[in-house]
Design an enzyme around this catalytic site. Structure first.
Site: not given
Ligand code: NAP
Length: 347
Positions: A147, A240
């Site tokens: 990001c 950010h």
């Molecule tokens: P998050 O809020 O923690 O969400 C994680 C998601 O993955 C939830 O839907 C969760 O489902 C699922 N998950 C967790 N463990 C799993 C498993 N064992 N098998 C299948 N699904 C699983 O994370 P996020 O911030 O959305 O980030 C998601 C990705 O995008 C990451 O790789 C992060 O580095 C990347 N990213 C994030 C941002 C940001 O600004 N947040 C920016 C760029 C990139 P449950 O609800 O069922 O646990």
């Protein structure tokens, strides 16, 4: 319509996908996946919705399924918002059949996987053919950067296209949503600043140069100027902020830097893609902007706002500016959607 699935649909980025794809003219959500904790539940029951907008009615009754390619069908593209460890395992499995547009870092730096910002390096999509040949997949994986990298690189690209950059120092002030829903405990961040985000500085330094490199004979040669990053988590929900110092090889003036950013347009603007902002970089002259609360939603969260653009008289040919980019829109879900819109248009 193109049917799409969202992997990790219940998380921070997954929810943004749903918000941004509600009423999308081309992409229709037909599958939602998450962990075993959520599988089998209605989306509304599985999700703690935290966006300002309401959960769209149409997703509430969709059954969340396990993140397993065997559990979905009738889908053309899957958007991945999975944690990196899970993504590393399942994205290759999905790519055997589907187009995977991923936010996760797991496959970003693999030699045959395009890491793309459509305004910056759309030509890296040529790697898709090599990837499919190397791996024998019918689908493929395309990734978007971290990001903070996306916001920084969008502002460096117009400068780098016209002038030689010597070095860049960037100091980030990153929102808590960047760490995911369970990412930063309130006890750690309220009334505080955390001067460490695991792996973030490496990502910012490596991905930026990779994106601004050249693709030659199927190999990415990264740009060769210096990038040095310091990353900090701050008590802001979304958006950010980055303080950027840039030293140029050439003797150029402030107006030239400003004009390059203001006039910057890329392929998404030329193709008039649905999620493309008219201007990827907006430059403001207000002395106390950009600020995350006021500027993160510029162009529906898809433009990066630059302000405090000024010469740095401590060094020759040097400039400073501050930028704000929306981390879960331009920095995540919106970035993947724009990648998919470009792929859908040109492949
Ligand atoms: P998050 O809020 O923690 O969400 C994680 C998601 O993955 C939830 O839907 C969760 O489902 C699922 N998950 C967790 N463990 C799993 C498993 N064992 N098998 C299948 N699904 C699983 O994370 P996020 O911030 O959305 O980030 C998601 C990705 O995008 C990451 O790789 C992060 O580095 C990347 N990213 C994030 C941002 C940001 O600004 N947040 C920016 C760029 C990139 P449950 O609800 O069922 O646990």
């Amino acid at each position: 319509m193109v049917n799409v699935g969202i992997l990790g649909a219940t998380g921070m980025v997954g929810q943004r996908f749903i918000e941004l794809l509600d009423k999308h003219p081309t992409f229709d959500i037909t599958a939602l996946t998450a962990s075993a904790r959520s599988a089998g539940k209605r989306y509304e029951d599985a999700t703690t919705w935290f966006l300002d907008t309401k959960m769209p009615e149409f997703v509430k009754d969709i059954e969340v399924v396990d993140t397993d390619p065997g559990k979905i069908s009738d889908v053309d593209i899957v958007f991945s918002a999975l944690p990196p460890g899970i993504a590393a395992k399942v994205e290759p499995e999905f790519a055997q059949t589907y187009i995977v547009a991923s936010n996760a870092s797991a496959m970003r730096m693999e030699d045959d996987v395009p890491l793309v910002i459509p305004e910056v390096n759309p030509e890296y999509l040529d790697l898709i053919e090599i990837q499919q040949k190397n791996r024998g997949w019918d689908g493929f994986v395309v990734t978007n950067p971290n990001c903070s990298t996306i916001a920084l690189t969008l502002t460096l690209k117009p400068i780098y296209d016209q002038f030689d950059i010597k070095r860049v120092y960037v100091s980030t002030m990153q929102a808590v949503s960047g760490a995911g829903y369970d990412g930063v405990p309130s006890m750690a961040i309220v009334d505080n600043l955390v001067p460490f985000i695991p792996d973030e500085e490496d990502k910012l330094e490596i991905e930026t140069l990779h994106l601004l490199g050249d693709l030659e004979d199927g190999v990415v040669n990264p740009a060769s100027f210096g990038v040095s990053a310091s990353c900090h988590r701050v008590a802001v929900l979304d958006g950010h902020t980055e303080a950027v110092f840039i030293e140029m090889e050439d003797d150029i003036n402030l107006e030239e830097i400003k004009t390059s950013m203001t006039e910057f347009r890329g392929l998404p603007q030329k193709l008039d893609l649905h999620s493309a902002p008219q201007k990827p970089v907006l430059v403001t002259n207000e002395e106390n902007r950009p600020q995350p609360r006021m500027d993160r939603n510029a162009s529906d969260g898809m433009s990066v706002v630059v302000g405090r653009l000024r010469e740095d008289f401590a060094f020759e040919n040097s400039f400073r500016y501050v930028l704000v980019g929306h981390n879960t829109i331009r920095g995540a879900a919106g970035a993947s959607i724009l990648n998919a819109e470009l792929i859908n248009e040109i492949l």
